[in-house]
Design a protein around this motif. Structure first.
Motif, PDB file in Angstrom:
ATOM      1  N   ILE A 319     -30.714  11.562  49.127  1.00 53.77           N
ATOM      2  CA  ILE A 319     -31.115  10.623  50.187  1.00 53.77           C
ATOM      3  C   ILE A 319     -31.057  11.292  51.566  1.00 53.77           C
ATOM      4  N   THR A 421     -20.983  11.611  59.788  1.00 48.56           N
ATOM      5  CA  THR A 421     -21.753  10.398  59.508  1.00 48.56           C
ATOM      6  C   THR A 421     -21.470   9.865  58.109  1.00 48.56           C
ATOM      7  N   TRP A 423     -22.441   7.322  55.243  1.00 47.67           N
ATOM      8  CA  TRP A 423     -23.477   6.422  54.730  1.00 47.67           C
ATOM      9  C   TRP A 423     -23.690   6.708  53.265  1.00 47.67           C
ATOM     10  N   PRO A 516     -19.368  -1.058  49.417  1.00 44.44           N
ATOM     11  CA  PRO A 516     -19.886   0.287  49.106  1.00 44.44           C
ATOM     12  C   PRO A 516     -19.038   1.059  48.105  1.00 44.44           C
ATOM     13  N   ILE A 530     -12.673   7.598  56.171  1.00 42.66           N
ATOM     14  CA  ILE A 530     -13.091   7.296  54.800  1.00 42.66           C
ATOM     15  C   ILE A 530     -12.176   8.054  53.842  1.00 42.66           C
ATOM     16  N   ARG A 544     -22.975  12.807  44.385  1.00 40.09           N
ATOM     17  CA  ARG A 544     -22.339  11.739  43.618  1.00 40.09           C
ATOM     18  C   ARG A 544     -22.593  11.913  42.138  1.00 40.09           C
TER      19      ARG A 544
HETATM   20  C1  WTA Z   1     -19.335   9.672  50.541  1.00 42.71           C
HETATM   21  C2  WTA Z   1     -24.868  10.495  50.930  1.00 42.71           C
HETATM   22  C3  WTA Z   1     -16.659  10.494  53.955  1.00 42.71           C
HETATM   23  C4  WTA Z   1     -18.866   8.238  50.342  1.00 42.71           C
HETATM   24  C5  WTA Z   1     -25.463  10.168  52.301  1.00 42.71           C
HETATM   25  C6  WTA Z   1     -20.149   7.510  50.003  1.00 42.71           C
HETATM   26  C7  WTA Z   1     -18.670  10.215  52.904  1.00 42.71           C
HETATM   27  C8  WTA Z   1     -20.888   8.537  49.205  1.00 42.71           C
HETATM   28  C9  WTA Z   1     -19.355  10.526  54.109  1.00 42.71           C
HETATM   29  C10 WTA Z   1     -22.381   8.340  49.262  1.00 42.71           C
HETATM   30  C11 WTA Z   1     -18.566  10.850  55.262  1.00 42.71           C
HETATM   31  C12 WTA Z   1     -20.805  10.078  52.556  1.00 42.71           C
HETATM   32  N1  WTA Z   1     -17.232  10.810  55.130  1.00 42.71           N
HETATM   33  N2  WTA Z   1     -17.331  10.202  52.840  1.00 42.71           N
HETATM   34  N3  WTA Z   1     -19.112  11.192  56.423  1.00 42.71           N
HETATM   35  N4  WTA Z   1     -20.677  10.433  53.855  1.00 42.71           N
HETATM   36  N5  WTA Z   1     -19.604   9.962  51.967  1.00 42.71           N
HETATM   37  O1  WTA Z   1     -25.132   8.162  48.025  1.00 42.71           O
HETATM   38  O2  WTA Z   1     -17.953   8.195  49.274  1.00 42.71           O
HETATM   39  O3  WTA Z   1     -25.015  10.680  47.923  1.00 42.71           O
HETATM   40  O4  WTA Z   1     -19.938   6.328  49.266  1.00 42.71           O
HETATM   41  O5  WTA Z   1     -25.109   9.437  50.082  1.00 42.71           O
HETATM   42  O6  WTA Z   1     -20.540   9.789  49.801  1.00 42.71           O
HETATM   43  O7  WTA Z   1     -23.057   9.411  48.637  1.00 42.71           O
HETATM   44  P1  WTA Z   1     -24.642   9.438  48.595  1.00 42.71           P
END
Ligand code: WTA
Length: 664
Positions: A319, A421, A423, A516, A530, A544
């Motif tokens: 994403i 960031t 998200w 989330p 986080i 993920r």
């Molecule tokens: C983690 C990526 C800490 C979080 C854009 C989230 C983060 C998952 C951060 C989403 C951050 C993403 N600090 N944890 N800055 N950014 N995460 O769907 O656990 O690949 O739920 O999206 O990454 O991963 P995704």
């Protein structure tokens, strides 16, 4: 899992919290620098989001900013009509920017390709014409299983032009993963590539794509193959319904396709992501809200101006690449850099070399990469002039303060703000981070929610927790970039994201809360730290991965009876996959078996999910109700002191597993 005990690193993080202010020079030029924006958005919600919508060109104005009459199925900018490819390409050509560089691409051999907005316009049109000719109609899902070649964003924009949603499958995923996603999306069209270069090798991609196509149940109407490798290719003959990209482009040279007027709520793309069950989730993003949100956050957080050279080093297969390599930056008419390869080839200065060569202004990457750079040492960036940089960003996983400071000092020379960031695939764009022209930075903490985003940290009952205490992150109001549903599965959408904290019988939007599945803490300044996922998803190098998906791949290997997968700490990857495996009676527990298990995971998902360690065990620690105690397996993987084992049915097994991990 977020009860805060045993989280020494986090405690250290909070104690250590230093603060950094953006420089006056940065603030003076920032796209958003008036702190009143926070209040303005709060007082004027949801109308505040018109600011984002106004960044786009609409064919028909929308009637309403938000339709929240049927939560959680929110609709944004209802009645509005627009086309994403028009907004990312045509309008810049029409507005006098046709000669501005849209995409600057660099291959692994240092070969480059440059597309101006005019070039992009021509190629997007020609490929849109080709797709139409192949039979692609509005709303048909086109799968793009492609590495980092310029044809990938061109194909995405061509799909958007004709109103065909795309589903990009990361090129590192396996054939099986491709087939699963094409089957799930009922996708009958595939655009792929003969191969690509990685760490000096030419990789055969078409072979994997073909194997995946064999697994598509409903048949495939057409496949388009980009020739990336030329003479280094693997000599595959194209089959009956397979077409060469260049031939198609020649056939449609000079053709123009009118951008289709799409409803704001029409699907722009699907993106599959891992969840708690074995089946990946098809996250649905729509046209108006998503693009407005990607554009607004690119403007406000990444501080992109069209004169900039902007670089996000992610892969478009995730994403981050969708929102912040392709859609956000191109909607703003800037120059977006793309590269093929890895940060460590041909040397560990690849990224710094690119930043210097193209005078990159804004750089956005992942903490896992920063941890690797730290390990390699500062001499690599020091060899390069990085003074063009104005802003740095990170995404994908928590960044520890040490890595944050290394990035700030060695890459940004203490001049560039760093935006951390938070998200998700589901949120479409950034949600929690500092606005770099307004807010101070606290390493380790992502920052406050963005204007218009209502995030809270709550306990299991949904009550807000006090500052400094761990809890669960929730988002209490909808936002334009949010996913609309899971593809053809509204029920799972509600179950996965809303059920936990919402009154699902209510049609009052105030009773609906987005979950989330991350743990977090908030401090007295409203800065959010986080803590990581609270579901069975692990985060390996910012990617993920569902533990259930990996477990089901392992259980599919002959000789395996049962498996449990957890994430253990890893210096560079953040988390690594630890697989605890019970074999069938008579099965040798040796390296050959380990090799087959690793191969099974690579075949089912891809090398990113490869287990760091495979630990054979006669039993798994289970509670009396038969649930595997993953927490214990995590503690064993990390070599941590073990928490409570009294609720186990088989406490004696714990010592045995611990011994095995040490021996292995
Ligand atoms: C983690 C990526 C800490 C979080 C854009 C989230 C983060 C998952 C951060 C989403 C951050 C993403 N600090 N944890 N800055 N950014 N995460 O769907 O656990 O690949 O739920 O999206 O990454 O991963 P995704």
């Amino acid at each position: 899992m977020v009860d805060g005990d045993g989280d020494g690193e986090l405690e250290a993080r909070l104690v250590e919290q230093e603060e950094f202010e953006p420089s006056e020079e940065f603030v003076a030029q920032a796209n958003v620098s008036d702190p009143a924006v926070y209040e303005e958005f709060e007082e004027n919600w949801p109308a505040c989001w018109e600011q984002a919508a106004e960044m786009l060109d609409w064919d028909d104005d929308y009637d309403e900013v938000l339709d929240d009459s049927n939560p959680p199925f929110y609709k944004w900018f209802t009645g509005g009509k627009l086309n994403v490819s028009y907004n990312c390409v045509d309008r810049h050509v029409e507005n006098g920017d046709k000669n501005r560089v849209a995409i600057k691409w660099e291959g692994e051999h240092g070969d480059t390709r440059t597309y101006t907005y005019q070039d992009l316009y021509r190629e997007v049109n020609e490929f849109a014409a080709a797709l139409r000719d192949l039979g692609v109609e509005e709303d048909d899902v086109v799968t793009l299983y492609m590495p980092m070649v310029p044809e990938l964003p061109i194909a995405m924009l061509a799909c958007a032009r004709i109103g065909a949603p795309h589903s990009v499958v990361f090129a590192g995923f396996s054939a099986d993963a491709l087939a699963t996603r094409m089957n799930s999306a009922d996708s009958r069209y595939l655009v792929t590539c003969d191969g690509y270069y990685r760490r000096g090798d030419a990789l055969d991609h078409l072979d994997k794509a073909n194997e995946g196509l064999d697994g598509v149940d409903h048949g495939v109407d057409a496949t388009v193959v980009v020739d990336r490798l030329g003479d280094d290719g693997f000599g595959h003959d194209l089959k009956g319904n397979q077409h060469d990209w260049d031939d198609l482009m020649d056939d449609h040279a000079g053709e123009r396709v009118d951008p289709v007027q799409r409803d704001a709520e029409d699907m722009l793309f699907l993106m599959y992501t891992s969840g708690t069950t074995g089946q990946p989730k098809g996250v649905k993003h729509t046209t108006g809200g998503y693009l407005a949100y990607a554009a607004w956050t690119s403007h406000a957080v990444l501080d992109i101006e069209k004169e900039d050279t902007y670089w996000c080093s992610a892969d478009i297969g995730w994403i981050t690449g969708h929102s912040y390599i392709v859609y956000g930056p191109l909607a703003l008419g800037t120059t977006t850099v793309m590269y093929e390869g890895t940060p460590d080839f041909p040397r560990r200065d690849r990224l710094w070399d690119i930043i210097e060569k193209y005078s990159v202004d804004i750089f956005y990457t992942a903490p896992t990469a920063i941890r690797a750079f730290m390990k390699w040492g500062s001499r690599f960036p020091e060899e390069h002039d990085l003074s063009s940089l104005r802003l740095l960003g990170t995404v994908g996983e928590p960044i520890n303060p040490r890595a944050w400071k290394w990035y700030y000092q060695h890459i940004g020379d203490e001049e560039c703000p760093v935006v951390d960031t938070w998200w998700q695939t589901e949120t479409g764009g950034m949600m929690i981070t500092t606005l770099p022209g307004i807010k101070k930075m606290k390493p380790g903490s992502a920052g406050p929610p963005l204007p218009g985003i209502d995030a809270q940290i709550v306990d299991t009952k949904g009550e807000q927790v006090d500052a400094g205490r761990a809890g669960y992150l929730t988002v209490n109001k909808p936002w334009p970039g949010m996913l609309r549903t899971l593809y053809k599965n509204d029920e799972r959408f509600v179950q996965e994201y809303w059920q936990e904290y919402s009154d699902t019988d209510s049609d009052d939007p105030d009773d609906w809360v987005y979950f989330p599945e991350d743990g977090a803490k908030i401090d007295a300044d409203d800065y959010i730290t986080i803590l990581g996922r609270v579901d069975d998803v692990i985060n390996v190098s910012g990617h993920r991965l569902g533990t259930m998906e990996i477990e089901s791949a392992i259980v599919g290997v002959p000789g395996v009876a049962e498996a449990a997968v957890v994430g253990g700490d890893h210096e560079v990857k953040g988390e690594a996959v630890y697989a605890y495996v019970i074999t069938e009676e008579g099965q040798e527990e040796d390296d050959e078996m380990r090799g087959r298990i690793v191969e099974g995971v690579e075949d089912a998902i891809g090398p990113i999910a490869r287990p760091e360690a495979v630990i054979f065990t006669p039993e798994l620690p289970k509670t009396r109700s038969g649930k595997i105690m993953r927490r214990l397996l995590e503690e064993i993987a990390n070599g941590d002191e073990l928490g409570d084992t009294t609720t186990l049915r088989n406490p004696e097994i714990v010592d045995e597993i611990q011994r095995k991990v040490q021996v292995d």
